[in-house]
Design a protein around this motif. Structure first.
Motif, PDB file in Angstrom:
ATOM      1  N   ALA A 119      -1.601  11.110 -18.757  1.00 13.56           N
ATOM      2  CA  ALA A 119      -0.441  11.441 -19.573  1.00 13.56           C
ATOM      3  C   ALA A 119       0.921  10.760 -19.595  1.00 13.56           C
ATOM      4  N   THR A 120       1.641  11.474 -20.511  1.00 12.68           N
ATOM      5  CA  THR A 120       3.253  11.428 -19.966  1.00 12.68           C
ATOM      6  C   THR A 120       3.873  12.820 -20.519  1.00 12.68           C
ATOM      7  N   ARG A 121       4.925  12.507 -20.179  1.00 10.43           N
ATOM      8  CA  ARG A 121       6.386  13.651 -19.973  1.00 10.43           C
ATOM      9  C   ARG A 121       6.975  13.633 -20.003  1.00 10.43           C
ATOM     10  N   ASN A 122       8.048  14.151 -20.376  1.00 15.19           N
ATOM     11  CA  ASN A 122       9.332  14.280 -19.775  1.00 15.19           C
ATOM     12  C   ASN A 122       9.455  14.893 -18.796  1.00 15.19           C
ATOM     13  N   PRO A 123      10.371  13.904 -17.097  1.00 11.80           N
ATOM     14  CA  PRO A 123      10.724  14.288 -16.196  1.00 11.80           C
ATOM     15  C   PRO A 123      11.330  16.473 -16.323  1.00 11.80           C
ATOM     16  N   PRO A 124      10.511  17.635 -15.289  1.00 11.73           N
ATOM     17  CA  PRO A 124      10.120  16.759 -14.035  1.00 11.73           C
ATOM     18  C   PRO A 124       8.326  16.922 -14.006  1.00 11.73           C
ATOM     19  N   CYS A 125       8.216  15.541 -12.827  1.00  7.26           N
ATOM     20  CA  CYS A 125       6.527  16.730 -12.625  1.00  7.26           C
ATOM     21  C   CYS A 125       6.133  18.341 -12.837  1.00  7.26           C
ATOM     22  N   GLY A 126       4.658  17.922 -13.492  1.00  7.64           N
ATOM     23  CA  GLY A 126       4.494  19.098 -13.728  1.00  7.64           C
ATOM     24  C   GLY A 126       2.814  19.048 -13.977  1.00  7.64           C
ATOM     25  N   LEU A 127       1.699  20.204 -12.752  1.00  5.85           N
ATOM     26  CA  LEU A 127       0.463  20.216 -12.721  1.00  5.85           C
ATOM     27  C   LEU A 127       0.154  20.888 -13.878  1.00  5.85           C
ATOM     28  N   GLY A 128       0.359  21.354 -14.406  1.00  7.96           N
ATOM     29  CA  GLY A 128      -0.126  21.913 -15.531  1.00  7.96           C
ATOM     30  C   GLY A 128       0.122  21.265 -17.182  1.00  7.96           C
ATOM     31  N   ILE A 129      -1.048  21.320 -17.795  1.00  2.00           N
ATOM     32  CA  ILE A 129      -1.411  20.680 -19.341  1.00  2.00           C
ATOM     33  C   ILE A 129      -0.066  20.660 -20.472  1.00  2.00           C
ATOM     34  N   ILE A 130       0.756  21.823 -19.883  1.00  2.00           N
ATOM     35  CA  ILE A 130       1.921  21.505 -20.765  1.00  2.00           C
ATOM     36  C   ILE A 130       2.753  20.737 -21.030  1.00  2.00           C
ATOM     37  N   PHE A 131       3.578  20.645 -22.106  1.00  2.00           N
ATOM     38  CA  PHE A 131       4.570  19.784 -21.966  1.00  2.00           C
ATOM     39  C   PHE A 131       4.416  18.280 -21.545  1.00  2.00           C
ATOM     40  N   TYR A 132       2.846  18.140 -21.524  1.00  2.00           N
ATOM     41  CA  TYR A 132       2.251  16.447 -21.864  1.00  2.00           C
ATOM     42  C   TYR A 132       2.036  15.891 -22.853  1.00  2.00           C
ATOM     43  N   ASP A 133       2.738  14.795 -23.329  1.00  2.00           N
ATOM     44  CA  ASP A 133       2.423  14.595 -24.945  1.00  2.00           C
ATOM     45  C   ASP A 133       1.711  13.877 -25.516  1.00  2.00           C
ATOM     46  N   TYR A 134       1.770  12.718 -24.410  1.00  2.00           N
ATOM     47  CA  TYR A 134       0.706  11.506 -24.707  1.00  2.00           C
ATOM     48  C   TYR A 134      -0.678  11.774 -23.817  1.00  2.00           C
ATOM     49  N   TRP A 135      -1.579  10.938 -24.033  1.00  2.00           N
ATOM     50  CA  TRP A 135      -3.270  11.558 -23.543  1.00  2.00           C
ATOM     51  C   TRP A 135      -3.690  10.075 -23.437  1.00  2.00           C
ATOM     52  N   GLY A 136      -4.783   9.191 -22.528  1.00  2.00           N
ATOM     53  CA  GLY A 136      -5.885   8.322 -22.731  1.00  2.00           C
ATOM     54  C   GLY A 136      -6.120   8.968 -23.323  1.00  2.00           C
ATOM     55  N   GLN A 137      -8.007   8.411 -23.227  1.00  2.00           N
ATOM     56  CA  GLN A 137      -9.238   8.992 -23.228  1.00  2.00           C
ATOM     57  C   GLN A 137      -9.719   9.193 -22.442  1.00  2.00           C
ATOM     58  N   GLY A 138      -9.416   8.252 -21.139  1.00  2.00           N
ATOM     59  CA  GLY A 138      -9.785   9.037 -19.923  1.00  2.00           C
ATOM     60  C   GLY A 138     -10.754   7.950 -19.275  1.00  2.00           C
ATOM     61  N   THR A 139     -11.681   7.787 -18.197  1.00  2.00           N
ATOM     62  CA  THR A 139     -12.501   7.001 -17.731  1.00  2.00           C
ATOM     63  C   THR A 139     -13.345   7.704 -16.099  1.00  2.00           C
ATOM     64  N   GLN A 140     -14.732   7.669 -16.879  1.00  2.00           N
ATOM     65  CA  GLN A 140     -15.411   8.759 -16.681  1.00  2.00           C
ATOM     66  C   GLN A 140     -15.492   8.434 -14.449  1.00  2.00           C
ATOM     67  N   VAL A 141     -15.800   9.570 -13.456  1.00  5.38           N
ATOM     68  CA  VAL A 141     -15.467   9.086 -12.152  1.00  5.38           C
ATOM     69  C   VAL A 141     -16.679   9.521 -11.534  1.00  5.38           C
ATOM     70  N   THR A 142     -17.745   9.612 -11.248  1.00  4.23           N
ATOM     71  CA  THR A 142     -19.296   9.925 -10.990  1.00  4.23           C
ATOM     72  C   THR A 142     -19.626  10.033  -9.301  1.00  4.23           C
ATOM     73  N   VAL A 143     -19.554  10.682  -8.354  1.00 10.54           N
ATOM     74  CA  VAL A 143     -19.291  10.255  -6.902  1.00 10.54           C
ATOM     75  C   VAL A 143     -21.188  11.288  -6.691  1.00 10.54           C
ATOM     76  N   SER A 144     -21.912  10.353  -6.566  1.00  8.97           N
ATOM     77  CA  SER A 144     -23.302  10.439  -6.185  1.00  8.97           C
ATOM     78  C   SER A 144     -24.035   9.917  -4.740  1.00  8.97           C
ATOM     79  N   SER A 145     -24.473  10.496  -4.384  1.00 13.31           N
ATOM     80  CA  SER A 145     -25.636   9.260  -3.295  1.00 13.31           C
ATOM     81  C   SER A 145     -26.855   9.013  -4.086  1.00 13.31           C
TER      82      SER A 145
END
Length: 122
Positions: A96-122
């Protein structure tokens, strides 16, 4: 229309690696902060990493030392290199994108992708 497309997800064994990509179209990422988020089933979306327009990087404690975020402005793409993957890293990963500065909270992020699945399993 602004579009972010994530790729690079998949199934990997514990201890393995993946590199996620976030490519933008009709939108120049140069002046923005880009965040990576993940959401596991039944859990809230959480911030994983962020890279600012000046190259500053930030990580949630659980991935420090294992994940590396980077950007290639010429390719209009941001990457998330994930090493030493653990089952608890299993989730759908979003950029997702936001105007600087960085943040790890969802707030202020405006454009998002659709996501990609990551599965970690044996």
């Amino acid at each position: 229309q602004v579009q972010l497309v994530e790729s690079g997800g998949g199934l990997v064994q514990p201890g393995g690696s993946l590199r996620l990509s976030c490519a933008a179209s009709k939108f120049n990422l140069d002046n923005y902060a880009i965040g990576w988020f993940r959401q596991a089933p039944g859990k809230e979306r959480e911030g994983v990493s962020c890279i600012s327009n000046d190259g500053s990087t930030y990580y949630v404690d659980s991935v420090k030392g294992r994940f590396t975020i980077s950007r290639d402005n010429a390719k209009n793409t941001v990457y998330l290199q994930m090493n030493s993957l653990k089952p608890e890293d299993t989730a759908v990963y979003y950029c997702a994108t936001r105007n600087p500065p960085c943040g790890l909270g969802i707030i202020f992020y405006d454009y998002w992708g659709q996501g990609t699945q990551v599965t970690v399993s044996s």
